[in-house]
Design a protein around this motif. Structure first.
Motif, PDB file in Angstrom:
ATOM      1  N   ASP A 191       0.631  -2.304   9.730  1.00 35.39           N
ATOM      2  CA  ASP A 191       1.423  -3.280  10.470  1.00 35.39           C
ATOM      3  C   ASP A 191       1.879  -4.335   9.472  1.00 35.39           C
ATOM      4  OD1 ASP A 191       2.425  -5.394  11.964  1.00 35.39           O
ATOM      5  OD2 ASP A 191       0.878  -5.283  13.508  1.00 35.39           O
ATOM      6  N   PRO A 192       3.178  -4.445   9.205  1.00 32.46           N
ATOM      7  CA  PRO A 192       3.645  -5.362   8.155  1.00 32.46           C
ATOM      8  C   PRO A 192       3.316  -6.819   8.391  1.00 32.46           C
ATOM      9  CG  PRO A 192       5.491  -4.500   9.439  1.00 32.46           C
ATOM     10  CD  PRO A 192       4.295  -3.712   9.838  1.00 32.46           C
ATOM     11  N   ASP A 193       3.010  -7.180   9.635  1.00 31.34           N
ATOM     12  CA  ASP A 193       2.714  -8.580   9.933  1.00 31.34           C
ATOM     13  C   ASP A 193       1.230  -8.919   9.826  1.00 31.34           C
ATOM     14  OD1 ASP A 193       5.381  -9.361  10.531  1.00 31.34           O
ATOM     15  OD2 ASP A 193       5.219  -8.323  12.448  1.00 31.34           O
ATOM     16  N   GLN A 194       0.389  -7.911   9.572  1.00 29.07           N
ATOM     17  CA  GLN A 194      -1.046  -8.147   9.479  1.00 29.07           C
ATOM     18  C   GLN A 194      -1.449  -8.553   8.060  1.00 29.07           C
ATOM     19  OE1 GLN A 194      -3.440  -8.172  12.041  1.00 29.07           O
ATOM     20  NE2 GLN A 194      -1.468  -8.292  13.113  1.00 29.07           N
ATOM     21  N   GLY A 203       0.798  -1.214   0.000  1.00 26.81           N
ATOM     22  CA  GLY A 203       0.000   0.000   0.000  1.00 26.81           C
ATOM     23  C   GLY A 203       0.831   1.265   0.000  1.00 26.81           C
ATOM     24  N   ASP A 204       2.113   1.154   0.342  1.00 25.81           N
ATOM     25  CA  ASP A 204       3.014   2.313   0.343  1.00 25.81           C
ATOM     26  C   ASP A 204       3.720   2.502  -0.992  1.00 25.81           C
ATOM     27  OD1 ASP A 204       2.451   2.775   3.057  1.00 25.81           O
ATOM     28  OD2 ASP A 204       4.032   1.394   3.703  1.00 25.81           O
ATOM     29  N   ILE A 205       3.663   1.505  -1.882  1.00 24.24           N
ATOM     30  CA  ILE A 205       4.433   1.554  -3.130  1.00 24.24           C
ATOM     31  C   ILE A 205       4.037   2.744  -3.994  1.00 24.24           C
ATOM     32  CG2 ILE A 205       4.769   0.395  -5.350  1.00 24.24           C
ATOM     33  CD1 ILE A 205       4.798  -2.260  -3.868  1.00 24.24           C
ATOM     34  N   LEU A 206       2.748   2.903  -4.239  1.00 25.65           N
ATOM     35  CA  LEU A 206       2.282   3.936  -5.157  1.00 25.65           C
ATOM     36  C   LEU A 206       2.515   5.325  -4.587  1.00 25.65           C
ATOM     37  CD1 LEU A 206       0.989   4.531  -7.845  1.00 25.65           C
ATOM     38  CD2 LEU A 206      -1.259   4.197  -6.799  1.00 25.65           C
ATOM     39  N   HIS A 225       1.366  -7.980   4.734  1.00 31.15           N
ATOM     40  CA  HIS A 225       1.877  -6.833   3.985  1.00 31.15           C
ATOM     41  C   HIS A 225       3.369  -7.017   3.693  1.00 31.15           C
ATOM     42  CE1 HIS A 225      -1.688  -4.219   4.339  1.00 31.15           C
ATOM     43  NE2 HIS A 225      -1.878  -4.834   5.491  1.00 31.15           N
ATOM     44  N   ARG A 226       4.100  -7.537   4.653  1.00 34.03           N
ATOM     45  CA  ARG A 226       5.532  -7.747   4.464  1.00 34.03           C
ATOM     46  C   ARG A 226       5.792  -8.741   3.330  1.00 34.03           C
ATOM     47  NH1 ARG A 226       6.950  -8.723   9.320  1.00 34.03           N
ATOM     48  NH2 ARG A 226       8.233  -6.905   9.785  1.00 34.03           N
ATOM     49  N   ALA A 227       5.032  -9.824   3.309  1.00 36.16           N
ATOM     50  CA  ALA A 227       5.241 -10.856   2.298  1.00 36.16           C
ATOM     51  C   ALA A 227       5.039 -10.305   0.894  1.00 36.16           C
ATOM     52  CB  ALA A 227       4.299 -12.033   2.547  1.00 36.16           C
TER      53      ALA A 227
END
Length: 505
Positions: A155-158, A5-8, A179-181
């Motif tokens: 939260d990257p783990d959610q 979600g942070d890429i764009l 999100h991390r994956a």
């Protein structure tokens, strides 16, 4: 960045007015696409969609799909990308299982999807791409909303996405990715394939598939441009490579076979290509050689699956070519070949075993199915892939066969149990088993072997029509054979892999 979600947003800040996405009917800069994602997020939040909810995307490739994907993530909700080929019955199962609060779909499908809200109380919002429809909100109206976009700290783990795989027991399972994956898969794939802001990528890979998602967002991550086809057509793909001076084409083996066979290939200018990628199923080395000779660009093989949010292995374009191999593990990812009788032990180099994967790209588990999750991922974090493979001395992996009975046709995963479950419901069918038969274009086709009930009669056409009402097009058996009996083990279990040898084609 904590997730895709942070890429764009990051790309818009860095690349601004540079072209991000080209489709048949619209071209968008990073700034424009970022604004659309904010508008989607604001409108969804105003309708009560937020963290902990799930939003499904059920449409063909289009610019609105990409904007909606990023908008949903900005609300903190989970994206459920849905294969557009699913039937109404299959779609209903997925929407109910994931508890979808909203669905984005095409105007052609919107009215039918809106009818499902009567049976799915959690589903309150249907959004239509391409115009207004009964019971749906027009996407243009949704993106006209000017309220503030929610400010969510990811939260990257959610959970980030729930991607449904074909069901080995008759129903699909939802692989939950963090999100991390998803972010790491996009980032590591971009690294392995040497993507840069100067890349222009032509692709017709479906955005709901993990391969398609990684191609799109891995390219955005570095500031490259994606030329997204709604659906694949060989002559059109060749034309887009030429028109946009594409540096990459990415697809499944059937796409390359079709382009190589198309009359348009003769006049196509492919000189801008610097590398191409292929995944989804094994590809003959003869096809690789023919494409590389015609395009002048290396064709990079890769391997992945829904349960790892995209790729697990691939090659670097700068490394020596290893024809027939699916490559080496992505950075930060481990792969090993496990003994078929004792998965805790690894096989010697060159000895076949089951391919296992471990690392931050592995799914959190199957949605609402802890037993299936435990069967798939062991206590040490190793994910069973179901693929039989070998590994050489340099760590390159070679796929030998699939441990399960999955049929891969044109890059789509098809499980015999789903087809068997449907055909077995026909009153004329006493027994049915489905197995693969080789096909030079699609790799494999699903063939159904049917034993009729005593005194019953039906035809191949009738059974095909029966399946067509209940299965997505890519899951339907392409061949149906009537036989007197099926090969079985001593315990009575049908041996699917023996079907083709028993009934020699």
């Amino acid at each position: 960045m904590n997730g895709p979600g942070d890429i764009l947003r990051r790309a818009a800040a860095r690349f601004g007015a540079k072209t991000a996405l080209i489709t048949a009917d619209r071209t968008l800069s990073f700034t424009e696409l970022d604004l659309l994602a904010d508008r989607v997020a604001a409108a969804l939040a105003d309708r009560g969609v937020g963290p902990g909810r799930t939003v499904s995307l059920y449409a063909q490739n289009r610019w609105e799909w990409v904007a909606a994907y990023h908008g949903v993530l900005r609300t903190g909700a989970v994206v459920n990308p849905v294969n557009v080929m699913l039937t109404r019955e299959e779609l209903t199962y997925v929407l109910r299982d994931c508890g979808a609060a909203a669905v984005f779909t095409s105007v052609e499908q919107a009215a039918a999807v809106a009818e499902l809200t009567r049976d799915l109380p959690e589903l309150r919002t249907v959004v239509s791409f391409g115009g207004p429809a009964d019971g749906a909100v027009d996407f243009a109206e949704l993106t006209a909303f000017e309220g503030p976009a929610p400010q969510i700290t990811t939260d990257p783990d959610q959970p980030c996405t729930i991607g449904y795989t074909s069901g080995t027991t008759g129903h699909p399972k939802g692989a939950v990715q963090s999100h991390r994956a998803v972010l790491l898969n996009c980032a590591m794939t971009a690294t392995m394939h040497a993507r840069t802001e100067h890349d222009v990528v032509v692709t017709a890979l479906p955005a709901p598939h993990v391969y398609g998602n990684v191609v799109i967002n891995g390219t955005f991550l570095v500031g490259g441009t994606v030329v997204l086809m709604e659906r694949f057509a060989p002559a059109a793909a060749l034309g887009l490579i030429d028109e946009h001076r594409a540096t990459l084409f990415e697809g499944v083996p059937a796409m390359y076979a079709m382009m190589l066979a198309d009359p348009a290939l003769g006049d196509a200018d492919l000189s801008s290509l610097s590398r191409c990628t292929v995944g989804g199923q094994t590809i003959p080395t003869t096809t690789i050689n023919r494409w590389e000779q015609r395009s002048g660009a290396p064709l990079i093989e890769l391997w992945g699956m829904t349960e790892i949010s995209g790729l697990g292995t691939t090659h670097s374009p700068y490394a020596p070519a290893v024809p027939g191999s699916i490559g080496v593990a992505l950075p930060g990812v481990e792969v090993r070949i496990a003994d078929l009788d004792d998965l805790s032990r690894s096989t010697a180099r060159g000895v076949p075993g089951e391919l296992l994967v471990r690392g931050p790209i592995v799914m959190l588990g199957y949605h609402g199915d802890p037993e299936a999750s435990a069967r798939a991922i062991d206590a040490d974090g190793w994910l069973r892939t179901g693929d039989i493979a070998t590994m050489d001395a340099t760590g390159h992996v070679f796929i030998v066969d699939r441990r399960g009975d999955m049929v891969i046709t044109g890059g789509y995963n098809v499980y015999p149990a789903e087809i068997e479950r449907v055909l077995a419901a026909h009153p004329a069918v006493a027994l049915v088993a489905v197995g693969p038969v080789p096909d030079p274009v699609k790799g494999e086709l699903a063939c159904a072997y049917v034993v009729l009930a005593p005194g019953a009669h039906t035809t191949e056409e009738e059974l095909s029509a029966f399946a067509a009402d209940r299965l997505a097009a890519y899951k339907r058996p392409r061949l149906i054979r009537f036989v007197s009996d099926l090969p079985k083990t001593s315990t009575g279990k049908i041996m699917r892999r023996a079907l083709i040898t028993t009934f020699d084609h």
